[in-house]
Design a protein around this motif. Structure first.
Motif, PDB file in Angstrom:
ATOM      1  N   ALA A   1       0.831  -1.197   0.000  1.00 47.56           N
ATOM      2  CA  ALA A   1       0.000   0.000   0.000  1.00 47.56           C
ATOM      3  C   ALA A   1       0.865   1.246   0.000  1.00 47.56           C
ATOM      4  O   ALA A   1       1.869   1.331   0.712  1.00 47.56           O
ATOM      5  CB  ALA A   1      -0.907  -0.006   1.231  1.00 47.56           C
ATOM      6  N   SER A   2       0.496   2.224  -0.799  1.00 44.96           N
ATOM      7  CA  SER A   2       1.255   3.472  -0.866  1.00 44.96           C
ATOM      8  C   SER A   2       0.296   4.652  -0.891  1.00 44.96           C
ATOM      9  O   SER A   2      -0.893   4.511  -1.187  1.00 44.96           O
ATOM     10  CB  SER A   2       2.139   3.499  -2.119  1.00 44.96           C
ATOM     11  OG  SER A   2       1.338   3.558  -3.286  1.00 44.96           O
ATOM     12  N   THR A   3       0.834   5.816  -0.583  1.00 49.94           N
ATOM     13  CA  THR A   3       0.007   7.023  -0.546  1.00 49.94           C
ATOM     14  C   THR A   3      -0.483   7.425  -1.926  1.00 49.94           C
ATOM     15  O   THR A   3      -1.461   8.157  -2.056  1.00 49.94           O
ATOM     16  CB  THR A   3       0.807   8.194   0.055  1.00 49.94           C
ATOM     17  OG1 THR A   3       2.002   8.395  -0.725  1.00 49.94           O
ATOM     18  CG2 THR A   3       1.199   7.903   1.487  1.00 49.94           C
ATOM     19  N   SER A   4       0.160   6.963  -2.966  1.00 51.64           N
ATOM     20  CA  SER A   4      -0.228   7.349  -4.321  1.00 51.64           C
ATOM     21  C   SER A   4      -1.307   6.455  -4.917  1.00 51.64           C
ATOM     22  O   SER A   4      -1.953   6.828  -5.899  1.00 51.64           O
ATOM     23  CB  SER A   4       1.003   7.333  -5.238  1.00 51.64           C
ATOM     24  OG  SER A   4       1.566   6.035  -5.302  1.00 51.64           O
ATOM     25  N   THR A   5      -1.515   5.277  -4.343  1.00 50.39           N
ATOM     26  CA  THR A   5      -2.481   4.345  -4.930  1.00 50.39           C
ATOM     27  C   THR A   5      -3.622   3.961  -3.999  1.00 50.39           C
ATOM     28  O   THR A   5      -4.590   3.345  -4.449  1.00 50.39           O
ATOM     29  CB  THR A   5      -1.775   3.053  -5.368  1.00 50.39           C
ATOM     30  OG1 THR A   5      -1.175   2.419  -4.217  1.00 50.39           O
ATOM     31  CG2 THR A   5      -0.708   3.331  -6.413  1.00 50.39           C
ATOM     32  N   CYS A   6      -3.548   4.311  -2.734  1.00 51.82           N
ATOM     33  CA  CYS A   6      -4.544   3.844  -1.771  1.00 51.82           C
ATOM     34  C   CYS A   6      -5.230   4.982  -1.026  1.00 51.82           C
ATOM     35  O   CYS A   6      -4.646   6.047  -0.802  1.00 51.82           O
ATOM     36  CB  CYS A   6      -3.898   2.916  -0.730  1.00 51.82           C
ATOM     37  SG  CYS A   6      -3.194   1.408  -1.416  1.00 51.82           S
ATOM     38  N   VAL A   7      -6.460   4.713  -0.632  1.00 48.93           N
ATOM     39  CA  VAL A   7      -7.124   5.540   0.368  1.00 48.93           C
ATOM     40  C   VAL A   7      -6.595   5.071   1.707  1.00 48.93           C
ATOM     41  O   VAL A   7      -6.601   3.872   1.995  1.00 48.93           O
ATOM     42  CB  VAL A   7      -8.659   5.363   0.308  1.00 48.93           C
ATOM     43  CG1 VAL A   7      -9.327   6.155   1.422  1.00 48.93           C
ATOM     44  CG2 VAL A   7      -9.186   5.800  -1.050  1.00 48.93           C
TER      45      VAL A   7
END
Length: 214
Positions: free
Chosen positions: A155-161
């Protein structure tokens, strides 16, 4: 004297006829009112019964939440590494599933015993876990879990809520120094969607979102 007596008798009969007419009108009005009250009573009873039935289905749907909680605590989804990839046997998708306007994943709307849908990346997702049994044989509980991410993997800040930690909630994150931005390891948001099917194909949908420290 005889003509006068006959005239008065005819007038009395006419007056009694008018009273009878008014009585009939009043009886018709009372009859219509009684029918309206009975129909209103039946409607109220039906509404109360439907509400109680719906609440019962919603209560039984909580079994799904219990199963999912166990999976995240000590089961197949207990670590971030395990939840980085979809697990159809646990009805889990690591990528956000496509949904209707109400936010219900389309795969959950399928009446097939082998439902199939797509995720945000366009891949096919087919959950294979059996429906949970309700309190009676005519009640079935089906659920899916999806991670609100646009891609599988870490999980990353660019792809996930995600839910940032309290120290990172300062606003204007795009303008913050790197040291104050959300960490690369985040707590993504997961969505649990439940469909409870009861008698006469009655359906109740439940949905909740949650996170866990990772």
């Amino acid at each position: 004297m005889t003509p006068v007596v006959l005239f008065r008798a005819s007038r009395g009969r006419r007056q009694r006829g008018v009273v009878l007419l008014f009585c009939l009108i009043v009886l018709v009005i009372l009859l219509i009112g009684g029918v309206a009250v009975m129909r209103s009573t039946h409607t109220s009873l039906a509404s109360a019964g439907n509400l109680a039935f719906r609440r019962d289905l919603a209560s039984q749907g909580e079994q799904a939440a219990s199963n999912v909680l166990t999976a995240f605590k000590s089961g197949v989804l207990k670590t971030a590494t395990l939840s980085a990839a979809s697990i159809p046997s646990a009805n889990y998708s690591a990528v956000e599933l496509t949904a209707n306007d109400q936010g219900i994943p389309l795969v959950l709307l399928s009446s097939s015993s082998s439902p199939s849908g797509t995720d945000f990346a366009g891949s096919t997702f087919s959950p294979t876990a059996s429906d949970l049994a309700g309190a009676t044989s005519d009640i079935a509980i089906r659920y899916v879990i999806d991670r609100l991410c646009r891609a599988a993997g870490t999980a990353s800040t660019s792809t996930c809520v995600y839910a940032p930690s309290s120290s990172n909630v300062t606003g204007g994150s795009s303008q913050l120094p790197a040291s104050q931005r959300p960490a690369s390891t985040i707590s993504p948001v997961y969505r649990l969607s439940v469909r409870v099917t009861g008698a006469r194909s009655t359906q109740v949908f439940l949905q909740t979102s949650f996170t866990r420290p990772e």
